[in-house]
Structure formats: structure tokens, C-alpha cells
Design a protein around this motif. Structure first.
Motif, mmCIF file in Angstrom:
data_model
loop_
_atom_site.group_PDB
_atom_site.id
_atom_site.type_symbol
_atom_site.label_atom_id
_atom_site.label_comp_id
_atom_site.label_asym_id
_atom_site.label_seq_id
_atom_site.Cartn_x
_atom_site.Cartn_y
_atom_site.Cartn_z
ATOM 1 N N TRP A 178 31.853 -19.998 43.521
ATOM 2 C CA TRP A 178 32.241 -18.621 43.821
ATOM 3 C C TRP A 178 31.076 -17.787 44.327
ATOM 4 N N GLU A 227 26.692 -4.735 36.542
ATOM 5 C CA GLU A 227 26.954 -3.411 37.112
ATOM 6 C C GLU A 227 27.302 -2.425 36.004
ATOM 7 N N MET A 283 39.941 2.545 33.074
ATOM 8 C CA MET A 283 39.061 3.175 34.055
ATOM 9 C C MET A 283 39.107 2.448 35.383
ATOM 10 N N GLU A 332 29.135 0.139 36.102
ATOM 11 C CA GLU A 332 30.566 0.470 36.091
ATOM 12 C C GLU A 332 31.351 -0.552 35.275
ATOM 13 N N MET A 333 30.982 -1.828 35.476
ATOM 14 C CA MET A 333 31.673 -2.889 34.748
ATOM 15 C C MET A 333 31.452 -2.702 33.248
ATOM 16 N N TRP A 356 37.244 -11.707 46.125
ATOM 17 C CA TRP A 356 36.527 -11.643 47.404
ATOM 18 C C TRP A 356 37.354 -12.179 48.559
ATOM 19 N N PRO A 383 28.506 -15.461 32.581
ATOM 20 C CA PRO A 383 29.042 -16.041 33.814
ATOM 21 C C PRO A 383 28.324 -15.514 35.055
ATOM 22 N N ARG A 384 27.958 -14.238 34.999
ATOM 23 C CA ARG A 384 27.297 -13.621 36.136
ATOM 24 C C ARG A 384 25.910 -14.229 36.348
ATOM 25 N N TRP A 398 34.036 -14.585 39.720
ATOM 26 C CA TRP A 398 34.328 -15.950 39.260
ATOM 27 C C TRP A 398 35.708 -16.054 38.617
ATOM 28 N N LYS A 448 31.405 -12.155 28.267
ATOM 29 C CA LYS A 448 32.486 -12.108 29.258
ATOM 30 C C LYS A 448 31.935 -11.882 30.667
ATOM 31 N N VAL A 449 30.879 -11.092 30.776
ATOM 32 C CA VAL A 449 30.388 -10.731 32.095
ATOM 33 C C VAL A 449 28.970 -11.236 32.334
ATOM 34 N N ARG A 508 29.740 -18.253 48.777
ATOM 35 C CA ARG A 508 30.736 -18.130 49.819
ATOM 36 C C ARG A 508 30.169 -17.495 51.070
ATOM 37 N N VAL A 550 33.666 0.126 32.069
ATOM 38 C CA VAL A 550 35.063 -0.286 31.949
ATOM 39 C C VAL A 550 35.282 -0.983 30.609
#
Lengths: 255, 263
Positions: free
Chosen positions: A247, A146, B81, A148-149, B141, A170-171, B91, A166-167, A250, A152
Motif C-alpha cells: 500500500w 497526522e 469528526m 487530525e487522525m 487512495w 501500521p503506519r 493500509w 491502530k495507527v 503505489r 479523530v
């Protein structure tokens, strides 16, 4: 509770039903075992050739796992590179797609020129045929972080590398494990093709020899062994997927 | 007081803007240290561009941007932010999500592993301040939208930023949750003395929270009005029903309506 039991039983009932139907059809219609042997005939052949089948199956398994392992390592690496650089992604995509479009059976002769007959062509065929879905999925997972992520983290002074590790990675894991299920099946196809054309051992090679000698029950027995092995390997990757990326599963859809 | 965030005569055109129309044009804005500034305007007026300029995620084509006395030439590293979308990583547990900035920002990055307990305690403290005490072990979540947004505020504040950027952080919440979070935000500002820039569509939100409100014009955006908000602090939600408050919101609405007509 009733539907849950039914769901658990359904695969067994369907599978057994399929073979029973097959058996009945073969006997009722008097089909020659040269055209389509009945499951009972095949089962007998499996038992008769068990030592030979076991030896070749283990070899095929080993070729598949080796090729698959290479594909996972290479696929993850290339996927990370493609996912984190739009330039490399755009530049190499036509090459990758073009390469993936080549039927790998056409590549086996080249592998034989290079490495001769032996264990290398099956492993490499398995690798070549199975790395593509891994690359595409890992790259997609990383490239769709994303914005936005990303903002940040970038506003904190994160480097591209930080964001990818980091993102992004794992994503991308659910995509990665999803692709493994496709890749293991493909790797298996690859190793059998490799063995058929460029090896002296393995189920693929056994198939080639048995069909050349018109040993029909042995051909079918080899096919059954292939199917069982395939299901087992698929189940193992599916299990790995479930335990690694809980995760992401779900939703009610996955339940 | 010297300005903490100082945008002077800034014009910015996105490289990928097809029509070449600037997102913001001749925009000048000064925000003091510790101030709570709100920026309101019609949609698409370049509010988010302003945020990116002030944090160094984008660099202006013309004009200058100074933050904390230094010209911005790279991401500023002292900003936190929060967005309308809480963007929690599914996760990680909520607590690990909040600790994420510490894995990036120095000096915390180097000492996070050895001083984990200290940082965890700090995160728990923040969670308590936003009303999420003891919820850190849950996955995002498993939290409601409002709770995720609270956690997102904690993540924005964990590294003690000097500048907090909020881009419509309460836009997706129901009005009761939103008012609750206004109060959370008010108390956080009072406790942390951080400079806050809040970008919002909600005029009541701006009037309740901010020390100063800037109204932006439609694209290309620039500041068309600036309004001090004199209500004494700490403010109670009750003031939002006072005639002075209504008058202020009404006045702001006039500026926005005018900006929309001009577009």
C-alpha cells in the motif's frame, strides 16, 4: 516493453561486464595474483576451498540472522516506546546517538571479557550495530501520525495505546521494512567483525587466519562468498518489504 | 430547549502559544440538540480551538464547557469528526477505515468481532447514503478527493455520534463536488437527527446548511454575531440563487469584514 527488458537485463550485464573487465585488466597488465587475483583465480579458489567456505559461511549466516533477529525485536519495541513518548524520546536520544557513534569493533574486546571467545560476541556485535536504524525508523513512523487522525481517535475516547497500535505501528511499517534493508547489511558487518576478533569459526575468522598465512586467493574467495551472502540476505529483506507494505509503494517513483 | 453544547465565558490559551495571546476569549455559545450550527470567521480566529474545546481534546483555562448536560473533563466519546484532510488510513480498505471508530468506542468495541456482518451492513448503508455504494472494498487512495471526503463522513457517523464536528470538511474540493456534498450533508442531518457543528470559511455553505450561524471575531476569538437561518427544510440548491439567500450571505460578509478590520 523494450526498456522493461533492458531494465531486467541491466544488472546481469553490468555485473558480468565488471568481472570481465577485471579479468582482462589482470591478464593484460600482468598483475601478480598476490596483489589482485583475477576472477578466474578466485573462482578456482572458491571451488578448491568449497567445503571450508561453506561451513564457515553457514556459521556467519547463522550469527548474522541471530543478531538481526534480536535487533528487529528490540528495535521494534524500543521504537514503539520512543515513538509514543516525547519525553522518553527526547531524554534518551543523546544516549542512543552517542552509543551508535561508537565503532562497534571497539566494543568486541568488552564482549570477549564478558562472554569469552565463541558465538556470543559475533551475535551481540551484529545486534548492537544493527538495531539503531530500526529504532529510529519505527519511532519516526509512529511519532509522525497526522494530528487530525489523532484527534479523530481521541475524540472517540481512544487511549494512547489504541492510537499507537491502530495507527502508529501500521503506519511505521514502511519505515520499518526500509530500515531492515540497512540493518541486515549492518548486522552482517557486525557478525564478521565479531568473528574476526572473537570466534574460532565463521568467514570473519577464516579471513583473519587466511590473511595471517598470506593465502591471498582464499582471502579473496572468502570476500566473494561474503558479497554473495550479503546480496542474498538483502534481496530477502527487500522482498519482504515489497510483499508486506504494498500500500505504501503505489507511487510511480517506486515502480 | 436545553442546550446540548454549552460553552460559557470560555478563555483558552494554548500551552505552546509563544505570545500568550488567548486563542478564544470570553466565548459563549449554546447549541441545541439536533441543531445544525455553523461557525464562520476570519482565518485564525480560533474556530478549530472551539471544536477541540467542545470535544474535550482541550480544556479551557477559564469558563466552563458542558456537552449533553455534563461538564467536559475528558474527550467526550460521543463525537464524530471530519476534517478538510480526509485522513483515511492507506493500509485499510475504505470499509475498514469506516469501521475504525467501532474498534475504539464501547459498546461496539466489545461486540465488533462477533457482530461483524451487522456492522458491515451498516457501513454499506452509510456508503450508499453518501453515494459510494459498492466502493467499500477499494483502498482510499483509489478514490478521488471528493469520494474520500464522503468516506470520511461515513467514518464520522458509523458509531452514531450525538455530536458531529466538521472542520472545513469541503474546503479542499472543487465547487461542484462541494455543492454535491452539501446536499449529502443536508440529507444525513435530516436522516440522523445528529447535532452538527460546522466550522467553515464558506459563507454560502453556512447559509445553505445551518439552522444558526455564529460569526467569530479575529483572534482572540469570541462570538460577535448570531444569526438564525429561517429557510424551510428540506432546502434545495436553488435557494442559493434567491435574493434572500444573497442578502443573508452579504450580511454575514459584513460581520466578517468588520471582525477583520477590528483585528
Amino acid at each position: 516493453m523494450r526498456t522493461k527488458n533492458q531494465l531486467a537485463l541491466a544488472p546481469w550485464i553490468f555485473t558480468i561486464g565488471f568481472f570481465v573487465l577485471w579479468e582482462v585488466a589482470c591478464r593484460a597488465l600482468g598483475i601478480s595474483s598476490f596483489i589482485l587475483p583475477a576472477p578466474s583465480t578466485i573462482l578456482l579458489a572458491v571451488w578448491e576451498y568449497r567445503i571450508q567456505l561453506g561451513y564457515h559461511a553457514l556459521h556467519t549466516l547463522w550469527m548474522t540472522v541471530a543478531g538481526f533477529g534480536l535487533a528487529v525485536a528490540f528495535g521494534l519495541l524500543l521504537g514503539m516506546v520512543l515513538g509514543s513518548s516525547r519525553l522518553i524520546n527526547a531524554g534518551s536520544y543523546p544516549l542512543l546517538v552517542g552509543f551508535n557513534s561508537i565503532p562497534k569493533v571497539a566494543v568486541v574486546p568488552i564482549l570477549v571479557f564478558w562472554f569469552g571467545v565463541g558465538w556470543v560476541p559475533p551475535v551481540l556485535t551484529a545486534f548492537l550495530i544493527s538495531f539503531f536504524p530500526i529504532v529510529v525508523n519505527v519511532a519516526t513512523g509512529i511519532a509522525t501520525v497526522e494530528p487530525e487522525m489523532e484527534d479523530v481517535l481521541r475524540a472517540l475516547g481512544a487511549s494512547k495505546r489504541d492510537i499507537v497500535f491502530k495507527v502508529g505501528v501500521p503506519r511505521a511499517m514502511p519505515y520499518f521494512f526500509g530500515s531492515l534493508k540497512v540493518a541486515i547489511t549492518l548486522a552482517y558487518v557486525g557478525s564478521v567483525i565479531g568473528e574476526q576478533n572473537a570466534s574460532n569459526v565463521g568467514i570473519g575468522n577464516l579471513l583473519t587466519r587466511a590473511s595471517a598465512a598470506f593465502e591471498v586467493p582464499l582471502v579473496w574467495a572468502a570476500l566473494v562468498v561474503l558479497a554473495v551472502l550479503g546480496v542474498v540476505m538483502y534481496a530477502i529483506t527487500a522482498y519482504a518489504e515489497r510483499s508486506m507494505t504494498g500500500w505504501a509503494q503505489r507511487s510511480q517513483m517506486a515502480a | 430547549m436545553k442546550p446540548f453544547v454549552d460553552l460559557h465565558d470560555v478563555t483558552h490559551v494554548y500551552a505552546r502559544a509563544e505570545d500568550g495571546v488567548p486563542a478564544v476569549k470570553n466565548l459563549t455559545l449554546r447549541i441545541h440538540e439536533g441543531e445544525f450550527a455553523a461557525i464562520v470567521g476570519p482565518s485564525g480566529c480560533g474556530k478549530s480551538t472551539l471544536m477541540k474545546l467542545a470535544t474535550g481534546l482541550q480544556f479551557p483555562r477559564e469558563g466552563t464547557v458542558f456537552v449533553d448536560g455534563r461538564q467536559v473533563e475528558a474527550p467526550v466519546k460521543l463525537a464524530g469528526m471530519a476534517f478538510q484532510n480526509p485522513t483515511m488510513l492507506p493500509w485499510r480498505t475504505t470499509l475498514d477505515n469506516i469501521l475504525l471508530p467501532l474498534e475504539i468506542v464501547e459498546p461496539h468495541r466489545g461486540r465488533l468481532r462477533r457482530n461483524k456482518a451487522e456492522y458491515v451492513a451498516k457501513a454499506e448503508g452509510l456508503l450508499e447514503q453518501v453515494g459510494l455504494k459498492g466502493q467499500g472494498h477499494k483502498y482510499p487512495w483509489q478514490l478521488s478527493g471528493g469520494m474520500q471526503q464522503r468516506a470520511s463522513l461515513c467514518r464520522a457517523l458509523i458509531h452514531e455520534p450525538k455530536l458531529l464536528m466538521l472542520d472545513e470538511p469541503f474546503g479542499a474540493l472543487d465547487s461542484f463536488t462541494r455543492e454535491e456534498l452539501w446536499c449529502v450533508m443536508r440529507d444525513l442531518h435530516a436522516a440522523q437527527k445528529v447535532t452538527i457543528i460546522l466550522v467553515t470559511h464558506d459563507l454560502r455553505e453556512a447559509a445553505f446548511l445551518a439552522d444558526r450561524i455564529f460569526c467569530m471575531s479575529a483572534r482572540p476569538g469570541r462570538i460577535v454575531a448570531e444569526r438564525e437561518v429561517a429557510f424551510p427544510r428540506p432546502r434545495d440548491l436553488e435557494i442559493t440563487y434567491s435574493p434572500e439567500f444573497s442578502a443573508l450571505v452579504h450580511e454575514l460578509r459584513g460581520h466578517i469584514a468588520q471582525a477583520r478590520r477590528a483585528a
